[in-house]
Design a protein around this motif. Structure first.
Motif, PDB file in Angstrom:
ATOM      1  N   ILE A 131      68.941  -0.793  50.950  1.00 44.70           N
ATOM      2  CA  ILE A 131      69.805   0.377  51.128  1.00 44.70           C
ATOM      3  C   ILE A 131      71.120  -0.094  51.717  1.00 44.70           C
ATOM      4  O   ILE A 131      71.149  -0.842  52.705  1.00 44.70           O
ATOM      5  N   ILE A 132      72.230   0.323  51.059  1.00 43.81           N
ATOM      6  CA  ILE A 132      73.571  -0.046  51.505  1.00 43.81           C
ATOM      7  C   ILE A 132      74.361   1.241  51.755  1.00 43.81           C
ATOM      8  O   ILE A 132      74.457   2.100  50.888  1.00 43.81           O
ATOM      9  N   GLY A 133      74.911   1.348  52.956  1.00 36.01           N
ATOM     10  CA  GLY A 133      75.791   2.461  53.276  1.00 36.01           C
ATOM     11  C   GLY A 133      77.231   1.994  53.236  1.00 36.01           C
ATOM     12  O   GLY A 133      77.544   0.893  53.697  1.00 36.01           O
ATOM     13  N   ALA A 134      78.116   2.804  52.678  1.00 37.86           N
ATOM     14  CA  ALA A 134      79.530   2.444  52.600  1.00 37.86           C
ATOM     15  C   ALA A 134      80.377   3.670  52.903  1.00 37.86           C
ATOM     16  O   ALA A 134      79.956   4.801  52.666  1.00 37.86           O
ATOM     17  N   SER A 135      81.567   3.436  53.465  1.00 37.08           N
ATOM     18  CA  SER A 135      82.452   4.553  53.791  1.00 37.08           C
ATOM     19  C   SER A 135      83.872   4.247  53.356  1.00 37.08           C
ATOM     20  O   SER A 135      84.295   3.097  53.323  1.00 37.08           O
ATOM     21  N   ASP A 136      84.582   5.317  53.001  1.00 38.11           N
ATOM     22  CA  ASP A 136      85.985   5.210  52.619  1.00 38.11           C
ATOM     23  C   ASP A 136      86.674   6.449  53.156  1.00 38.11           C
ATOM     24  O   ASP A 136      86.630   7.515  52.546  1.00 38.11           O
ATOM     25  N   GLY A 137      87.294   6.312  54.326  1.00 34.81           N
ATOM     26  CA  GLY A 137      87.912   7.470  54.959  1.00 34.81           C
ATOM     27  C   GLY A 137      86.855   8.477  55.375  1.00 34.81           C
ATOM     28  O   GLY A 137      85.951   8.150  56.162  1.00 34.81           O
ATOM     29  N   GLU A 138      86.938   9.697  54.832  1.00 35.64           N
ATOM     30  CA  GLU A 138      85.990  10.750  55.181  1.00 35.64           C
ATOM     31  C   GLU A 138      84.830  10.829  54.203  1.00 35.64           C
ATOM     32  O   GLU A 138      84.021  11.748  54.274  1.00 35.64           O
ATOM     33  N   LYS A 139      84.734   9.886  53.275  1.00 35.37           N
ATOM     34  CA  LYS A 139      83.659   9.883  52.289  1.00 35.37           C
ATOM     35  C   LYS A 139      82.636   8.811  52.627  1.00 35.37           C
ATOM     36  O   LYS A 139      82.977   7.734  53.088  1.00 35.37           O
ATOM     37  N   ILE A 166      75.700   7.437  58.448  1.00 36.74           N
ATOM     38  CA  ILE A 166      75.153   6.304  57.686  1.00 36.74           C
ATOM     39  C   ILE A 166      74.097   5.555  58.487  1.00 36.74           C
ATOM     40  O   ILE A 166      73.021   5.203  57.980  1.00 36.74           O
ATOM     41  N   ALA A 167      74.388   5.307  59.760  1.00 37.03           N
ATOM     42  CA  ALA A 167      73.430   4.549  60.600  1.00 37.03           C
ATOM     43  C   ALA A 167      72.082   5.264  60.660  1.00 37.03           C
ATOM     44  O   ALA A 167      71.016   4.632  60.551  1.00 37.03           O
ATOM     45  N   ALA A 168      72.112   6.590  60.838  1.00 34.13           N
ATOM     46  CA  ALA A 168      70.865   7.363  60.887  1.00 34.13           C
ATOM     47  C   ALA A 168      70.123   7.278  59.562  1.00 34.13           C
ATOM     48  O   ALA A 168      68.879   7.216  59.528  1.00 34.13           O
ATOM     49  N   ALA A 169      70.860   7.256  58.461  1.00 29.69           N
ATOM     50  CA  ALA A 169      70.237   7.154  57.142  1.00 29.69           C
ATOM     51  C   ALA A 169      69.533   5.802  56.988  1.00 29.69           C
ATOM     52  O   ALA A 169      68.425   5.726  56.438  1.00 29.69           O
ATOM     53  N   LEU A 170      70.166   4.725  57.468  1.00 29.99           N
ATOM     54  CA  LEU A 170      69.542   3.389  57.383  1.00 29.99           C
ATOM     55  C   LEU A 170      68.267   3.327  58.222  1.00 29.99           C
ATOM     56  O   LEU A 170      67.252   2.768  57.794  1.00 29.99           O
ATOM     57  N   ASP A 171      68.324   3.943  59.418  1.00 24.44           N
ATOM     58  CA  ASP A 171      67.118   3.966  60.271  1.00 24.44           C
ATOM     59  C   ASP A 171      66.001   4.767  59.613  1.00 24.44           C
ATOM     60  O   ASP A 171      64.821   4.389  59.662  1.00 24.44           O
ATOM     61  N   ALA A 172      66.380   5.906  59.006  1.00 31.05           N
ATOM     62  CA  ALA A 172      65.381   6.758  58.359  1.00 31.05           C
ATOM     63  C   ALA A 172      64.726   6.022  57.188  1.00 31.05           C
ATOM     64  O   ALA A 172      63.532   6.193  56.917  1.00 31.05           O
TER      65      ALA A 172
END
Length: 873
Positions: free
Chosen positions: A803-811, A862-868
């Motif tokens: 699982i990879i979380g990524a962010s771009d501004g508010e997305k 995102i961090a919570a999603a990775l933990d979940a």
């Protein structure tokens, strides 16, 4: 008798009674804000009944195309279910404008039915108006006495106000009527039940065949009745019902008006008529509706999302849905019926033949579009069912069903049918509540109240002088107040003569002012045509209503509008020259700022062809062609001379022709005296409106000058931004684009290198959790790089859960990759997992079982999603 002979016999009979036989008016109504379609034979003659103008002929007969699907006369939901209601139907009618009245109307009706058509007198019943005490209306004993001369008194029945007092609408001409009903039951059925008891009881074999309306009154805004200046006769006989009687069948659909269509439907669908009731209803619906839609398109009304176009789309979609549900037709087929219809009715209505290809293509495209919407709706409904079942619910919320209906056009009865098949229920009360709320919003938005006309000079017949003069001394003949939610209070003024052009023929109405001798000025904000008269809209009433006023048209606006109207004629000529003679005008909008022109053509117009069209028009402008105008030509003579007439337009006996060189058309609009006054013509856009219909938007005159000035300003701004006074701006922009491409390639290479470095680190960071190689990380890589990284790691690692979380501004995005062996062995599904994890980033998503993504608007989650995700493993 065959149906064509039945129609002709009617017209010939009334011709022998000194009636002028006229062609059917277009079914689509223009210049009447109260109606979209002709829903009764009298509509085209409304101005005569209202006393606004006088008919050239005091006696007229015709077969008028009518459509009834909305408003007071709404037969849509009965169509197909019974055997005698229709959306589109022909109304055979004879009319008297201040000439004969009840005596002749009754005598001739009886003569035609019993002596010419030879219908058995013992099959006929008549009704008369019984009176209404609340309106101070007495029983129509005059009609009763005339009927006694022809028919037994026990067959003359009293009828109430609902059945035997005909009204055009909430206001307007009205009067008592006398209906003729026919009983076509068998002798045994007649012996068992008296026919008189079945009149007006919705019995399929005891039906109204003819209505003789005696126009005597005018219904005022306050509900009161006033006598009309003259008495008129307005009769309407249902052609399809008459054919049923004449051909000895028990259903309109068993006549030769419908059997050719029904046979073609049987051939196409493989379903035989007469086997099951539900399939029969479907076949009747399709046979009826293809007629309504075809005639509407021929008269210039295409299916659309609003107004009259929405009505046509609704009718066609009802037919498609019946074919889809009950005849198992999942692909377009209704368009195939157009050939049969044109062959069957094209002699009586030649527009079906001349517009056949257009009708066929428009219907086919509409079918394809709605069938796609049905497929989409089925998927959405299936997801609703799945969600309901997962929550142990057996009912679909009415609001959701309404959204499916309102947004996607998915029929509610189809929703209910599918739910029943799956053992579920529809929240019908919730649906009806949502539907009622929407109708209330619609009604509130369009609600209009109108007062009665106040007559100041009732003897005046309005004269239009706007072709020659833009100013005139006028007097106000009548006025009234109209209140709408959108515009508030407005006043409508009618003058004894007017230089103002009322909106019609695609041209917008004039603006200007009205100035009294005392100096009081009222601005005219718009001009409309309504029931044959020009109506001027103002926000205030003049202080002096009785005196003389100077009426002045806005000269600049008139010139710009006239320039654009002349340009549409030249454009029409150019399109036929460049694309071919198949091109026909299908609609136009001529404003002061721009013009819009719709035309028939079955391919995209190429840039080269558009340039050729533009060049052609501008060449005619440079030729300085003078306007050649004829206001006294007859329609037949003008057309024979080569003038082009437009389908769907209603022309009078005397027409106006407009000629600029070889451009020669029937037209009531305003034009410039010389094509040089157009100055220049510029096409702004070209595109599709519907199947076989293209649209060009263009400008001329002052608008072109403004356009060129604006383009020059933009050009100077571009040169300033590029800091290039000498270099060609196009070359400078091309250089910038090349540099941009090179920089993008560099960025891609850097991202690949970054991802390559990250790949090794991630593989090294994998945790073995319950036999799963679990990897979780957060990065700032773009979506494409993340996807490539995930697939590369999956190729190098077994038992992977990544699982990879990524962010771009508010997305925020989440990407889940699962080895295919884990999908099978541990029953993991990336699509389901990412939907659940997406809640942490306030979003959602989906995908395949081994790879899926989600998007959201909360990067901090995102961090919570990775933990979940780790907890899931």
């Amino acid at each position: 008798m065959k149906s064509q002979q039945i129609r002709q016999t009617f017209l010939d009979f009334y011709k022998s009674k000194q009636h002028e036989v006229v062609a059917s008016a277009p079914m689509v109504i223009k210049n009447d804000p109260t109606l979209m379609f002709v829903n009764a034979g009298m509509n085209p003659f409304k101005e005569y009944f209202l006393g606004i103008s006088e008919s050239k002929h005091s006696r007229i007969a015709d077969s008028q195309k009518c459509l009834r699907v909305s408003g007071k006369h709404n037969d849509l939901e009965e169509v197909g279910v019974d055997t005698y209601h229709h959306t589109m139907f022909e109304m055979l009618g004879n009319w008297s404008f201040g000439d004969y009245f009840k005596k002749e109307a009754i005598a001739w009706a009886w003569e035609l039915l019993t002596e010419v058509y030879k219908i058995d007198k013992d099959c006929l019943y008549v009704t008369i108006f019984e009176g209404d005490a609340s309106e101070n209306l007495e029983r129509d004993t005059e009609a009763y006495d005339y009927w006694k001369e022809f028919i037994a008194e026990d067959r003359i029945l009293n009828g109430n106000k609902k059945d035997n007092f005909w009204e055009m609408g909430d206001q307007g001409p009205c009067g008592p009527c006398s209906e003729i009903h026919v009983d076509i039951r068998t002798a045994e059925e007649k012996a068992a039940v008296d026919g008189a008891s079945l009149v007006n009881a919705d019995h399929p074999q005891v039906v109204e065949i003819w209505n003789l309306v005696f126009m005597q009154f005018n219904r005022m805004a306050d509900g009161s009745l006033k006598n009309l200046p003259a008495q008129h006769v307005d009769t309407g006989m249902g052609f399809e019902r008459l054919a049923m009687v004449m051909q000895g069948v028990r259903s309109n659909y068993d006549t030769d008006v419908f059997t050719p269509l029904i046979r073609e439907i049987e051939t196409i669908t493989g379903h035989a008529y007469g086997k099951t009731e539900q399939e029969d209803i479907a076949i009747r619906v399709i046979a009826d509706h293809v007629r309504a839609v075809s005639f509407s398109i021929a008269d210039g009304q295409l299916p659309s999302n609003n107004g009259a176009g929405y009505v046509i789309r609704r009718i066609l979609r009802r037919a498609i849905r019946y074919g889809f549900t009950y005849l198992n037709k999942k692909e377009p087929f209704i368009y195939m019926l157009v050939n049969t219809l044109a062959k069957q009715m094209g002699d009586a209505f030649p527009e079906l033949k001349s517009q056949k290809n257009l009708i066929l293509n428009v219907i086919k495209e509409e079918e394809q579009s709605f069938l796609r919407a049905l497929d989409q709706g089925l998927v959405l409904l299936d997801s609703m069912i799945t969600a309901a079942k997962s929550n142990s619910q057996n009912i679909i919320d009415g609001n959701k069903a309404f959204e499916l209906y309102d947004t996607y056009g998915f029929p509610i009865d189809l929703t209910a049918l599918i739910l029943r098949e799956k053992g579920m229920e529809l929240d019908e009360a919730g649906f009806e509540k949502a539907m009622a709320a929407q109708k209330q919003r619609s009604r509130a938005a369009s609600e209009t109240t109108t007062t009665d006309w106040t007559e100041l000079r009732s003897d005046d017949t309005q004269e239009f002088i706007g072709y020659d003069k833009l100013e005139a001394d006028v007097r106000i003949s009548r006025y009234r107040k109209v209140t709408t939610k959108k515009d508030g209070d407005l006043y409508q003024l009618v003058f004894n003569m007017t230089p103002f052009y009322g909106e019609s023929g695609g041209q917008t109405g004039d603006k200007g002012y009205l100035e009294s001798t005392s100096g009081d000025t009222v601005y005219i904000i718009d001009t409309k045509k309504e029931n044959g008269q020009t109506v001027h809209l103002t926000k205030n009433l003049p202080k002096d209503l009785e005196g003389s006023h100077k009426a002045a048209v806005d000269v600049n606006q008139r010139h710009r509008t006239s320039s654009n109207h002349t340009a549409t004629h030249l454009l029409h000529q150019a399109l036929r020259k460049v694309l071919g003679d198949h091109v026909e005008q299908k609609g136009s909008m001529v404003r002061s700022a721009s013009l819009r022109f719709d035309f028939s053509h079955f391919a995209k117009v190429t840039p080269e062809q558009l340039q050729e069209v533009e060049n052609f028009v501008n060449a005619r402008i440079r030729e300085q062609l003078p306007l050649e105008e004829n206001r006294t030509n007859t329609y037949d003579a003008a057309v024979e001379d080569g003038a082009m007439a437009l389908f769907g337009e209603k022309y009078g006996d005397v027409v106006r022709t407009i000629k600029f060189g070889n451009s020669y058309e029937l037209c009531g609009g305003t034009h410039v005296p010389n094509t040089a006054d157009v100055w220049h013509f510029k096409i702004m856009s070209e595109g599709a409106v519907a199947a076989g219909i293209r649209r060009i938007e263009a400008i001329s005159s002052d608008a072109v000058k403004d356009f060129f000035a604006e383009q020059s300003r933009h050009f100077d701004e571009i040169k300033t931004i590029l800091k290039s006074n000498t270099k060609n701006p196009a070359e400078a922009i091309a250089q910038l684009q090349d540099e941009n491409v090179a920089l993008k390639k560099e960025i891609e290479q850097l991202l690949k290198a970054k991802a390559g470095n990250l790949k090794g680190n991630l593989i090294a960071s994998a945790q073995d959790i319950n036999g799963v190689n679990f990897i979780a990380t957060q990065t700032d890589l773009d979506a494409k790089s993340v996807k490539e990284l995930a697939f590369e790691i999956e190729r190098e690692m077994d038992n992977l859960f990544l699982i990879i979380g990524a962010s771009d501004g508010e997305k925020a995005t989440l990407t889940v990759m699962i080895s295919k062996n884990l999908v099978e062995e541990k029953d993991l599904n990336a699509g389901s997992i990412v939907r659940e994890l997406g809640k942490h980033i306030q979003g959602g998503g989906g995908g395949q079982a081994h790879f899926a993504t989600a998007g959201g608007k909360n990067p901090s989650g995102i961090a919570a999603a990775l933990d979940a995700a780790k907890e899931m493993i």
